[in-house]
Design an enzyme around this catalytic site. Structure first.
Site, PDB file in Angstrom:
ATOM      1  N   HIS A  54       0.825  -1.216   0.000  1.00 58.93           N
ATOM      2  CA  HIS A  54       0.000   0.000   0.000  1.00 58.93           C
ATOM      3  C   HIS A  54       0.867   1.277   0.000  1.00 58.93           C
ATOM      4  O   HIS A  54       0.826   2.079  -0.924  1.00 58.93           O
ATOM      5  CB  HIS A  54      -0.879   0.050   1.254  1.00 58.93           C
ATOM      6  CG  HIS A  54      -1.838  -1.085   1.406  1.00 58.93           C
ATOM      7  ND1 HIS A  54      -2.930  -1.299   0.584  1.00 58.93           N
ATOM      8  CD2 HIS A  54      -1.878  -2.069   2.333  1.00 58.93           C
ATOM      9  CE1 HIS A  54      -3.597  -2.360   0.999  1.00 58.93           C
ATOM     10  NE2 HIS A  54      -2.995  -2.845   2.050  1.00 58.93           N
TER      11      HIS A  54
HETATM   12  O1  RIB Z   1      -5.251   0.246   4.244  1.00 56.51           O
HETATM   13  C1  RIB Z   1      -3.840   0.257   4.181  1.00 56.51           C
HETATM   14  C2  RIB Z   1      -3.263   1.369   5.001  1.00 56.51           C
HETATM   15  O2  RIB Z   1      -3.584   1.185   6.372  1.00 56.51           O
HETATM   16  C3  RIB Z   1      -1.728   1.372   4.953  1.00 56.51           C
HETATM   17  O3  RIB Z   1      -1.266   2.681   5.124  1.00 56.51           O
HETATM   18  C4  RIB Z   1      -1.348   0.527   6.124  1.00 56.51           C
HETATM   19  O4  RIB Z   1      -0.054   0.863   6.635  1.00 56.51           O
HETATM   20  C5  RIB Z   1      -2.402   0.908   7.117  1.00 56.51           C
HETATM   21  O5  RIB Z   1      -1.979   2.092   7.761  1.00 56.51           O
END
Ligand code: RIB
Ligand code: CA
Length: 317
Positions: free
Chosen positions: A244
């Site tokens: 992500h």
């Molecule tokens: O949904 C993914 C996000 O939420 C990313 O930033 C992960 O690190 C969590 O913070």
């Protein structure tokens, strides 16, 4: 040279974002890291940020501890994914550095105020620090080049029980402040980051880079939330942990491996059922003006080629 600040909640994928950002120097100049509650409590996200920066030989980069809870909602975390420490089972040495005395919100404001060139703020945790900086000093925040955010879902296939995305669900009111701010926003949605999963083959290639940073990344993602069956994993089906947060860094380095468009984005803060769900007017059916460049797709092969190429540049110090 793109000057950046990363606001984060390390966190396994936040760690990948910090490593990629430091490895991308001098194309990216990391001016500072601000931490926020999120994957784990802010004391932990701050300690992890210090540990990761020292791992990358960037212990000189200031780390400022930010908010410990959302603006209105009760704090929640994602330790069920990132583990109690926030770094899975990976154990990094205790840092020599300490956080700066300034609160993360004030660090954001003062660093942006004094910057010789407009800064890109990369926000990959709940948006609490960013929102409070906007409320406290809107004119200063208008000096930003843009804010690149990890969060939101176009098709509503998020990772929270109500199908929202963690960062937005964790502080939907802060997200609303940012979405209404009028600041230049880029939103890398889960629709895009779910396309960039660490498969066994990609982790094997990453480990073959051969330095400590690539090894730590492979270790972090090796045990990270593999949702696949043994058969899927054997077939190298992309079911591994999602990259992500590093997608937001990769977007700065290679925007062409992502796709998206300028649209209107809002967030639901009114109903418990859909709290934190983003409403993205992809087809322009509403009269609401576009307020963000929303990224909904990514090229995983190109991402991992970029990640390996940059991480290989980090020495084995
Ligand atoms: O949904 C993914 C996000 O939420 C990313 O930033 C992960 O690190 C969590 O913070
Ligand atoms: Ca994060």
């Amino acid at each position: 040279m793109i000057p950046i600040i990363i606001d984060c909640d390390p966190g396994i994928d936040d760690t990948a974002a910090l490593i990629l950002a430091t490895a991308a120097a001098p194309e990216l100049k990391l001016l500072g890291v601000t931490t926020v509650f999120g994957n784990v409590p802010v004391e932990r996200t701050t300690l992890n940020a210090l540990k990761v920066m020292e791992l990358c030989g960037s212990g000189h980069v200031p780390v400022a501890k930010g908010c410990a809870r959302p603006v209105l909602r009760p704090a929640r975390n994602a330790q069920f994914i990132h583990g109690a420490t926030g770094l899975g089972r990976v154990d990094l040495p205790e840092p020599k550095a300490h956080p700066v005395a300034q609160h993360g919100v004030d660090f954001l404001i003062e660093t942006i105020r004094g910057a010789p060139a407009p800064i890109t703020l990369v926000a990959v945790g709940p948006l609490t620090n960013v929102a409070l900086a906007i409320v406290k000093e809107p004119e200063v925040m208008r000096q930003l080049e843009r804010i690149v955010i990890m969060g939101g879902t176009l098709r509503g296939l998020g990772n929270m029980p109500n199908t929202s995305s963690f960062n937005v669900y964790a502080d939907p009111h802060a997200t609303e402040i940012v979405l209404r701010s009028g600041l230049p926003l880029v939103i890398c949605t889960i629709d895009a980051t779910h396309m960039v999963r660490s498969t066994p083959r990609q982790l094997k290639l990453l480990r073959e880079v051969g330095n400590r940073h690539a090894g730590v990344l492979a270790d972090l993602f090796e045990e990270h939330a593999f949702e696949g069956t043994p058969e899927q994993l054997a077939a190298d089906t992309p079911v591994g942990g999602c990259m992500h947060d590093p997608c937001c860094i990769a977007y700065l380095l290679a925007p062409d491996i992502f796709g998206g468009r300028m649209v209107n984005v809002q967030v639901d803060t009114s109903s418990e059922l859909s709290m934190g769900r983003t409403v993205i007017d992809w087809w322009g059916h509403s009269d609401n003006p576009p307020n963000a460049f929303v990224i909904n797709r990514a090229d995983p092969e190109a991402f991992f080629d970029l990640l390996r190429g940059k991480v290989a540049l980090l020495g084995n110090f």
